[in-house]
Design a protein around this motif. Structure first.
Motif, PDB file in Angstrom:
ATOM      1  N   ASN A  84       0.842  -1.195   0.000  1.00  0.00           N
ATOM      2  CA  ASN A  84       0.000   0.000   0.000  1.00  0.00           C
ATOM      3  C   ASN A  84       0.880   1.249   0.000  1.00  0.00           C
ATOM      4  N   TYR A 124       0.698   5.879   0.325  1.00  0.00           N
ATOM      5  CA  TYR A 124      -0.026   7.133   0.544  1.00  0.00           C
ATOM      6  C   TYR A 124       0.777   8.249  -0.099  1.00  0.00           C
ATOM      7  N   GLN A 165       0.975  12.093   8.451  1.00  0.00           N
ATOM      8  CA  GLN A 165       0.072  12.489   7.371  1.00  0.00           C
ATOM      9  C   GLN A 165      -0.793  13.652   7.850  1.00  0.00           C
ATOM     10  N   TYR A 168      -4.639   7.339  -0.917  1.00  0.00           N
ATOM     11  CA  TYR A 168      -4.163   6.074  -0.378  1.00  0.00           C
ATOM     12  C   TYR A 168      -4.458   5.014  -1.433  1.00  0.00           C
ATOM     13  N   ARG A 211      -8.198   2.862  -4.899  1.00  0.00           N
ATOM     14  CA  ARG A 211      -7.682   4.142  -4.413  1.00  0.00           C
ATOM     15  C   ARG A 211      -8.785   4.897  -3.681  1.00  0.00           C
ATOM     16  N   ARG A 259      -8.073  10.503   1.085  1.00  0.00           N
ATOM     17  CA  ARG A 259      -8.143  10.600   2.542  1.00  0.00           C
ATOM     18  C   ARG A 259      -7.724  11.987   2.991  1.00  0.00           C
ATOM     19  N   LYS A 262      -6.935   9.992  10.604  1.00  0.00           N
ATOM     20  CA  LYS A 262      -7.803  10.017   9.423  1.00  0.00           C
ATOM     21  C   LYS A 262      -9.148  10.629   9.822  1.00  0.00           C
ATOM     22  N   GLU A 304     -12.714  10.010   4.265  1.00  0.00           N
ATOM     23  CA  GLU A 304     -12.284   9.090   3.219  1.00  0.00           C
ATOM     24  C   GLU A 304     -13.394   8.940   2.189  1.00  0.00           C
TER      25      GLU A 304
END
Length: 170
Positions: free
Chosen positions: A129, A131, A140, A146, A153, A156, A163, A166
């Protein structure tokens, strides 16, 4: 006039290389009392230009120096297996660089004060994965994309590493 010689100092450090008007100037090797070794260019008694420093801790830096500090482009290897290849300003990771962790994870992007800061991409080797987006103070922050190993995909939004939103992109 350039003079080449070895000089021993009271703290048990020593320098072998070029001197101009009594100062380390040109190419030379300095062995510090603690066991660190700098092999490179000197200007007016200071590490300046291209050089490599091998630390007694088994860390190593190879790159540009200014006034005894990592400054310009260079690569630093930690004994842990991590390494950073990028820009330095007064001994700190600053500007653009790629940090590769010993476990294979990679951050490729902007740095400020030794932290991920600005835009960058982090890829986790184990999961595949990644970002790509904003970072602040090493975490972040702001908007980014992401991407999962299977190609899905999501957009985010992060607030200081947490987070907060999303939405799918595909």
């Amino acid at each position: 006039m350039v003079d080449h010689r070895t000089e021993q100092y009271a703290d048990q450090s020593h320098y072998t290389g070029e001197f101009v008007e009594g100062k380390r100037h040109g190419r030379g090797i300095y062995v510090f009392a603690g066991g660190d070794t700098y092999d490179g260019e000197w200007r007016n008694g200071k590490q300046c230009g291209r050089g490599e420093c091998r630390y007694s801790s088994k860390n190593r830096y190879d790159g540009e120096w200014k006034s005894n500090k990592k400054h310009g482009r260079g690569r630093f290897w930690w004994s842990s297996g991590d390494n950073y290849d990028g820009d330095w300003v007064k001994d700190t990771q600053e500007g653009y660089g790629v940090y590769t962790y010993a476990n294979g994870d990679v951050y490729d992007g902007e740095w400020r004060d030794d932290d991920k800061n600005g835009q960058g991409t982090f890829k986790w080797r184990k999961t595949g994965n990644s970002y790509s987006g904003g970072w602040r103070e090493g975490v972040q922050h702001g908007d980014g994309v992401y991407t999962f190993q299977d190609g899905r995909r999501v957009r985010r939004t992060y607030d200081q590493g947490r987070k907060v939103a999303e939405e799918p992109l595909d």
